[in-house]
Design an enzyme around this catalytic site. Structure first.
Site, PDB file in Angstrom:
ATOM      1  N   ASP A   1      14.761   2.475 -14.049  1.00 30.24           N
ATOM      2  CA  ASP A   1      14.124   2.338 -15.359  1.00 30.24           C
ATOM      3  C   ASP A   1      15.210   2.163 -16.415  1.00 30.24           C
ATOM      4  O   ASP A   1      15.976   3.094 -16.697  1.00 30.24           O
ATOM      5  CB  ASP A   1      13.280   3.577 -15.658  1.00 30.24           C
TER       6      ASP A   1
ATOM      7  N   THR B   1      -2.596   1.253 -14.489  1.00 33.66           N
ATOM      8  CA  THR B   1      -2.938  -0.171 -14.412  1.00 33.66           C
ATOM      9  C   THR B   1      -1.708  -1.074 -14.429  1.00 33.66           C
ATOM     10  O   THR B   1      -1.803  -2.255 -14.072  1.00 33.66           O
ATOM     11  CB  THR B   1      -3.829  -0.567 -15.591  1.00 33.66           C
TER      12      THR B   1
END
Length: 212
Positions: free
Chosen positions: A203, A111
């Site tokens: 990241d 999500t």
């Protein structure tokens, strides 16, 4: 909405130089960690520009005089785990008396929404100016949730300090918390389909801790 009216981009040449080195895929974890800390320290100088001052009496080798010191020294840094930890040493170098809280969030890979798993703030948070730390503002979800949690504890004020932001995340954060001042070193182009900032630097947490 003009995002540049909502945020401060700390585009000092030293910050931009260090940020370019951070972006390089060949920069290893040790150097990456050092650069995150250095940039955080340089950005903290700008983010704390409006800290309140009070006069005290001191004695120099020449005479007594009245000069400024920080009023109350009531500042707290709250890194968003885990990448925000990389910024803590740098900001504490400038303000060693500050308290440090922690908020643990991770991004659901399906999500892309933030999931909170930890929140520990100073007991006197209601008396403190708070600066939330996270190197990246991608979707903005983590920053929005972290600030929402901190607001429930009633701090005197909240600022957000990151390093790179995507326009989508900066817009979302500005709309969700219009009272929060935002400081970043760069606003990049966009998010890709996986929620990563483009061109970004990958990241930040993985690169700081060598877990990529």
């Amino acid at each position: 909405m003009n995002l540049t009216d909502k945020i401060t981009i700390t585009d000092h040449p030293l910050i931009q130089h260090k940020l370019t080195i951070m972006r390089k895929s060949t920069t290893g974890s040790k150097e990456f960690r050092a650069l995150v800390s250095e940039i955080a320290m340089l950005m903290c100088y700008e983010a704390t520009r409006d800290l309140p001052l009070t006069e005290v009496e001191i004695e120099t080798p020449i005479q007594k005089t009245r000069k400024n010191v920080l009023a109350g020294k009531k500042l707290a840094f709250v890194p968003i785990l885990r990448a925000g930890l990389g910024m803590v040493d740098g900001v504490l170098t400038l303000v060693p008396s500050a308290r440090v809280g922690h908020i643990g969030l991770y991004r659901d890979p399906e999500t892309l929404n933030p999931v909170e798993y930890y929140c520990k703030l100073p007991a006197d948070i209601g008396e403190r100016e708070v600066i939330v730390l996270d190197p990246m503002i991608a979707t903005g979800g983590s920053a929005i949730d972290a600030i929402t949690q901190i607001k429930k504890r009633g701090p005197k004020s909240i600022k957000f300090m990151g390093i790179i932001g995507a326009p989508e995340g900066l817009k979302a954060l500005s709309e969700a918390h219009p009272d929060v001042e935002i400081y970043v070193a760069a606003m990049d182009e966009r998010l890709n389909s996986h929620g990563y900032i483009v061109p970004g630097l990958g990241d930040a947490g993985d690169r700081i801790f060598g877990t990529k």
